[in-house]
Design a protein around this motif. Structure first.
Motif, PDB file in Angstrom:
ATOM      1  N   PHE A 264       0.839  -1.265   0.058  1.00  0.00           N
ATOM      2  CA  PHE A 264       0.084  -0.066   0.016  1.00  0.00           C
ATOM      3  C   PHE A 264       1.069   1.102   0.206  1.00  0.00           C
ATOM      4  N   PHE A 265       2.139   1.128   0.454  1.00  0.00           N
ATOM      5  CA  PHE A 265       3.253   2.436   0.397  1.00  0.00           C
ATOM      6  C   PHE A 265       2.983   2.859  -1.029  1.00  0.00           C
ATOM      7  N   ILE A 266       3.098   2.069  -2.010  1.00  0.00           N
ATOM      8  CA  ILE A 266       2.927   2.050  -3.474  1.00  0.00           C
ATOM      9  C   ILE A 266       1.763   2.958  -4.014  1.00  0.00           C
ATOM     10  N   LEU A 267       0.703   2.992  -3.509  1.00  0.00           N
ATOM     11  CA  LEU A 267      -0.435   3.906  -3.743  1.00  0.00           C
ATOM     12  C   LEU A 267      -0.310   5.357  -3.109  1.00  0.00           C
ATOM     13  N   LEU A 268       0.519   5.221  -1.603  1.00  0.00           N
ATOM     14  CA  LEU A 268       0.724   6.550  -0.994  1.00  0.00           C
ATOM     15  C   LEU A 268       1.587   7.437  -1.845  1.00  0.00           C
ATOM     16  N   PHE A 269       2.841   6.867  -2.099  1.00  0.00           N
ATOM     17  CA  PHE A 269       3.940   7.310  -3.044  1.00  0.00           C
ATOM     18  C   PHE A 269       3.118   7.895  -4.263  1.00  0.00           C
ATOM     19  N   SER A 270       2.396   7.210  -4.835  1.00  0.00           N
ATOM     20  CA  SER A 270       1.891   7.500  -6.355  1.00  0.00           C
ATOM     21  C   SER A 270       0.914   8.905  -6.124  1.00  0.00           C
ATOM     22  N   ALA A 271       0.238   8.611  -4.979  1.00  0.00           N
ATOM     23  CA  ALA A 271      -0.607   9.845  -4.596  1.00  0.00           C
ATOM     24  C   ALA A 271       0.321  11.246  -4.383  1.00  0.00           C
ATOM     25  N   ALA A 272       1.354  11.060  -3.726  1.00  0.00           N
ATOM     26  CA  ALA A 272       2.118  12.152  -3.358  1.00  0.00           C
ATOM     27  C   ALA A 272       2.859  12.773  -4.365  1.00  0.00           C
ATOM     28  N   LEU A 273       3.064  11.749  -5.578  1.00  0.00           N
ATOM     29  CA  LEU A 273       3.840  12.287  -6.793  1.00  0.00           C
ATOM     30  C   LEU A 273       2.763  13.010  -7.539  1.00  0.00           C
ATOM     31  N   ARG A 274       1.616  12.538  -7.656  1.00  0.00           N
ATOM     32  CA  ARG A 274       0.473  13.320  -8.259  1.00  0.00           C
ATOM     33  C   ARG A 274       0.245  14.547  -7.786  1.00  0.00           C
ATOM     34  N   LEU A 355      19.483   2.015  -8.852  1.00  0.00           N
ATOM     35  CA  LEU A 355      18.621   2.577  -7.745  1.00  0.00           C
ATOM     36  C   LEU A 355      19.451   4.098  -7.520  1.00  0.00           C
ATOM     37  N   PHE A 356      20.826   4.199  -7.764  1.00  0.00           N
ATOM     38  CA  PHE A 356      21.373   5.265  -7.434  1.00  0.00           C
ATOM     39  C   PHE A 356      21.898   5.969  -8.624  1.00  0.00           C
ATOM     40  N   THR A 357      21.023   6.549  -9.160  1.00  0.00           N
ATOM     41  CA  THR A 357      21.172   7.281 -10.297  1.00  0.00           C
ATOM     42  C   THR A 357      20.284   8.814 -10.287  1.00  0.00           C
ATOM     43  N   GLN A 358      20.539   9.879 -10.372  1.00  0.00           N
ATOM     44  CA  GLN A 358      19.746  10.835 -10.390  1.00  0.00           C
ATOM     45  C   GLN A 358      18.593  10.852 -11.713  1.00  0.00           C
ATOM     46  N   LYS A 359      18.859  10.371 -12.822  1.00  0.00           N
ATOM     47  CA  LYS A 359      17.477  10.051 -13.519  1.00  0.00           C
ATOM     48  C   LYS A 359      16.460   9.735 -13.245  1.00  0.00           C
ATOM     49  N   ASN A 360      16.785   8.961 -12.049  1.00  0.00           N
ATOM     50  CA  ASN A 360      15.401   8.449 -11.301  1.00  0.00           C
ATOM     51  C   ASN A 360      14.396   9.585 -10.602  1.00  0.00           C
ATOM     52  N   LEU A 361      15.183  10.583 -10.502  1.00  0.00           N
ATOM     53  CA  LEU A 361      14.330  11.677  -9.963  1.00  0.00           C
ATOM     54  C   LEU A 361      13.723  12.643 -10.924  1.00  0.00           C
ATOM     55  N   VAL A 365       7.701   7.424 -13.009  1.00  0.00           N
ATOM     56  CA  VAL A 365       7.433   6.070 -12.642  1.00  0.00           C
ATOM     57  C   VAL A 365       8.906   5.566 -12.014  1.00  0.00           C
ATOM     58  N   ARG A 366       9.753   6.089 -12.627  1.00  0.00           N
ATOM     59  CA  ARG A 366      11.183   5.680 -12.069  1.00  0.00           C
ATOM     60  C   ARG A 366      11.456   5.968 -10.586  1.00  0.00           C
ATOM     61  N   LEU A 367      10.940   7.442 -10.252  1.00  0.00           N
ATOM     62  CA  LEU A 367      10.825   7.638  -8.862  1.00  0.00           C
ATOM     63  C   LEU A 367      10.006   7.202  -8.170  1.00  0.00           C
ATOM     64  N   LEU A 368       8.787   6.545  -8.579  1.00  0.00           N
ATOM     65  CA  LEU A 368       7.835   5.740  -7.932  1.00  0.00           C
ATOM     66  C   LEU A 368       8.617   4.391  -7.665  1.00  0.00           C
ATOM     67  N   GLY A 369       9.178   3.743  -8.449  1.00  0.00           N
ATOM     68  CA  GLY A 369       9.900   2.537  -8.406  1.00  0.00           C
ATOM     69  C   GLY A 369      11.031   2.731  -7.187  1.00  0.00           C
ATOM     70  N   LEU A 370      11.658   3.778  -7.116  1.00  0.00           N
ATOM     71  CA  LEU A 370      12.872   4.056  -6.079  1.00  0.00           C
ATOM     72  C   LEU A 370      11.958   4.396  -4.932  1.00  0.00           C
ATOM     73  N   LEU A 371      11.059   4.961  -4.752  1.00  0.00           N
ATOM     74  CA  LEU A 371      10.086   5.117  -3.261  1.00  0.00           C
ATOM     75  C   LEU A 371       9.657   3.748  -2.950  1.00  0.00           C
ATOM     76  N   SER A 372       9.228   3.056  -3.859  1.00  0.00           N
ATOM     77  CA  SER A 372       8.468   1.960  -3.502  1.00  0.00           C
ATOM     78  C   SER A 372       9.717   0.857  -2.868  1.00  0.00           C
ATOM     79  N   PHE A 373      10.846   0.870  -3.547  1.00  0.00           N
ATOM     80  CA  PHE A 373      11.920  -0.021  -3.228  1.00  0.00           C
ATOM     81  C   PHE A 373      12.367   0.566  -1.680  1.00  0.00           C
ATOM     82  N   ALA A 374      12.328   1.697  -1.324  1.00  0.00           N
ATOM     83  CA  ALA A 374      13.041   2.284  -0.342  1.00  0.00           C
ATOM     84  C   ALA A 374      11.853   1.984   0.749  1.00  0.00           C
TER      85      ALA A 374
END
Length: 575
Positions: A264-274, A355-361, A365-374
């Protein structure tokens, strides 16, 4: 997919019930209707004592004896302390958890509205799916479904088929995970990204090992990935229905294994990104509330007994917390030790690159993946184990980590991408070594078989053999039990030398899902010498981890050092 099929199917039939295995440990001619009736009666008595909710009984995790017990040789029928062990060679596989799952399935009777498998730490999303799978395939395979154990005590091959079909379900789920991971990479990035991600996941040794077990974790990871897919689609297209479907799959993830409610963290992160993209708090709160309600509804739909038997379920859930050891340091231990050992260090460096690349920011979608992993990483502090080869089974977001690695690999120039095949081949080689060991265990050539034959050939029949656990197919060499005096002593009692006058002449250590040698270090050094080792198969530098794989485990045999008179005293005492 061909490579993935080979990695997941080779050795799938490891250590299944068979008559030849029974003949290795029990006296000739014992497999009679009367003896099978005795085994069935003892089974019924045991379960009447433990009750339907076994987790709530204080004796469920006992060793089957208190501190130490001794069994003289030359018996014709196994004494009471060995009855459960004898029955295990009829009914159990080489994985100590798989039999519990089949017992749980037998408690589900939909026609009677009895839907509680009473296993609790594995959710209904897995148990019901597995049950439906086995029931369907029993129509087209030799597998036969019966409600009691009497049939399977007589028809051992039918029991083996149930285990095989359960493991085959894991293979099918593994295939579904690869397909969904490929589709996720292709949908949001490119076809090549999808292929890279699926390849990394396919060869990962910690994943390949799980395809050979009847366990829920692979199915849970599929639902986690589906949750990520839905939220990524929401971020990319603004389609709120995708977010709602992500709520459904998050509920299914939690309904498979309760720790995967972290999806459910994934949903929370996606809402924050939106909201960071300009969406209003009200809009995000509304779809998130709907998704959350769907998640809860689906969770209870696949675990209805949590409502209909609320008091019992709550007590059982509390009992599960005894498995937990809450330590924040587990996060570091998992990330820097457990994870790289599960996926291999070369693949781990590919993962870190993703994981550790600035392009994720710069990509949502990449940022969502990074946040979800964390987010998932932060939950590892409650995992039962974090520093073992198979610890990664709890980490349901691993596929998303490989997706990020695949994106980064595809961004590299072609010469660097070619180098990536080195860690891929290295991981595949370790997976093959694991498969080969399981294959040996499927064909009567395991270390347990070899050690049992050696014991019978090299150790005199009137010797006393020591073990730390009552024998099961997973934890003991296969030899005729009644040819020897047997001593079973708990690990702590032996490590603390509580019974120095009863040290057995020989000590047999089988390192399947545990390695007791460190705890016994001083005892082994001072009182024993190693006389024979049966290691798992290895190919050059590629070796399976010791004490972390049930199939074809390390077996070591120790003999008491010469000059120690306590064996003679013990032998005299037991006649």
């Amino acid at each position: 997919m061909g490579v993935a099929a080979g990695l997941s199917l080779w050795g799938l039939g490891w250590c299944l019930p068979e008559e030849a295995r029974i003949a290795r440990v029990l006296p000739s001619g014992i497999n009679t209707p009367e003896f099978r009736e005795l085994l069935q009666t003892s089974w019924k008595s045991l379960h009447q004592k433990l009750g339907p909710d076994i987790l709530l009984h204080p004796e469920v995790f006992s060793m089957g004896f208190e501190k130490i017990t001794q069994v003289p040789m030359s018996w014709k029928t196994p004494p009471p302390v060995l009855l459960n062990s004898a029955r295990s060679f009829y009914l159990r596989s080489g994985h100590e958890d798989e039999a519990d799952i089949l017992v749980a399935l037998s408690r589900i009777r939909p026609h009677c509205l009895e839907l509680n498998p009473r296993i609790y730490y594995y959710g209904g999303a897995y148990m019901y799916s597995l049950g439906a799978w086995i029931a369907a395939l029993s129509l087209v395979t030799p597998a036969t479904l019966r409600s009691g154990i009497g049939f399977y005590l007589e028809h051992i091959d039918k029991m083996a088929w149930l285990y095989f079909l359960g493991r085959l379900f894991s293979v099918a789920v593994y295939g579904a995970a690869l397909w969904l991971l490929y589709q996720t990479g292709r949908r949001f990035f490119s076809q090549k990204v999808g292929l890279w991600a699926a390849t990394l996941f396919a060869v990962c040794p910690g994943v390949v090992l799980q395809t050979h077990y009847m366990k829920p974790h692979l199915l849970g990871s599929v639902f986690v990935l589906a949750t990520f897919y839905g939220c990524a689609d929401l971020l990319k297209t603004g389609n709120l229905k995708a977010g709602h479907w992500a709520g459904v799959t998050a509920g299914l993830a939690g309904g498979t294994a309760i720790h995967l409610w972290s999806s459910f963290f994934i949903l929370l992160f996606s809402a924050a990104l939106r909201m960071g993209q300009g969406q209003s708090v009200r809009t995000e709160a509304r779809w998130l509330l709907r998704a959350g309600l769907l998640a809860v509804a689906v969770y209870f739909l696949v675990n209805p007994y949590l409502l209909t038997e609320m008091q019992t379920s709550w007590k059982a859930t509390q009992a599960q917390t005894t498995f937990l050891s809450v330590q924040p340091s587990k996060i570091i231990r998992f990330f820097f030790y457990g994870l790289p050992h599960s996926i291999t260090w070369p693949l781990y460096f590919c993962l870190l690159a993703g994981l550790f690349t600035q392009k994720n920011l710069k990509d949502p979608v990449r940022l969502l993946g990074l946040l979800s992993f964390a987010g998932f990483l932060l939950t590892t502090w409650i995992y039962p184990i974090v520093d073992r080869f198979d610890s990664v089974r709890y980490f349901g977001i691993l596929s998303v980590g490989f997706l990020l690695a695949a994106i980064r690999i595809e961004e590299w120039r072609s010469s660097w991408r070619r180098i990536v095949w080195v860690p891929i081949l290295n991981a595949a080689l370790l997976s093959l070594v694991i498969d080969y060991n399981l294959h040996l265990d499927a064909t009567g050539r395991s270390t347990r078989h070899a050690a049992g034959r050696w014991i019978e050939q090299e150790i005199p029949e009137d010797s006393d053999l020591g073990f730390l656990r009552l024998p099961q197919p997973s934890n003991s060499p296969y030899f005729q039990w009644n040819r020897y005096h047997l001593t079973f002593v708990e690990l702590r009692s032996l490590a603390q030398m509580e019974f120095p006058e009863k040290l057995p002449q020989y000590l047999v250590l089988t390192s399947s899902d545990y390695d007791d040698r460190r705890a016994l270090g001083h005892v082994l050094r001072e009182h024993y010498r190693k006389i024979k080792t049966f290691p798992p198969a290895s190919w050059g530098w590629v070796r399976p981890p010791i004490g972390q794989i049930y199939g074809n485990p390390l077996v070591e045999i120790y003999q008491k050092r010469e000059g120690d008179k306590r064996h003679e005293q013990y032998a005299s005492a037991i006649g």
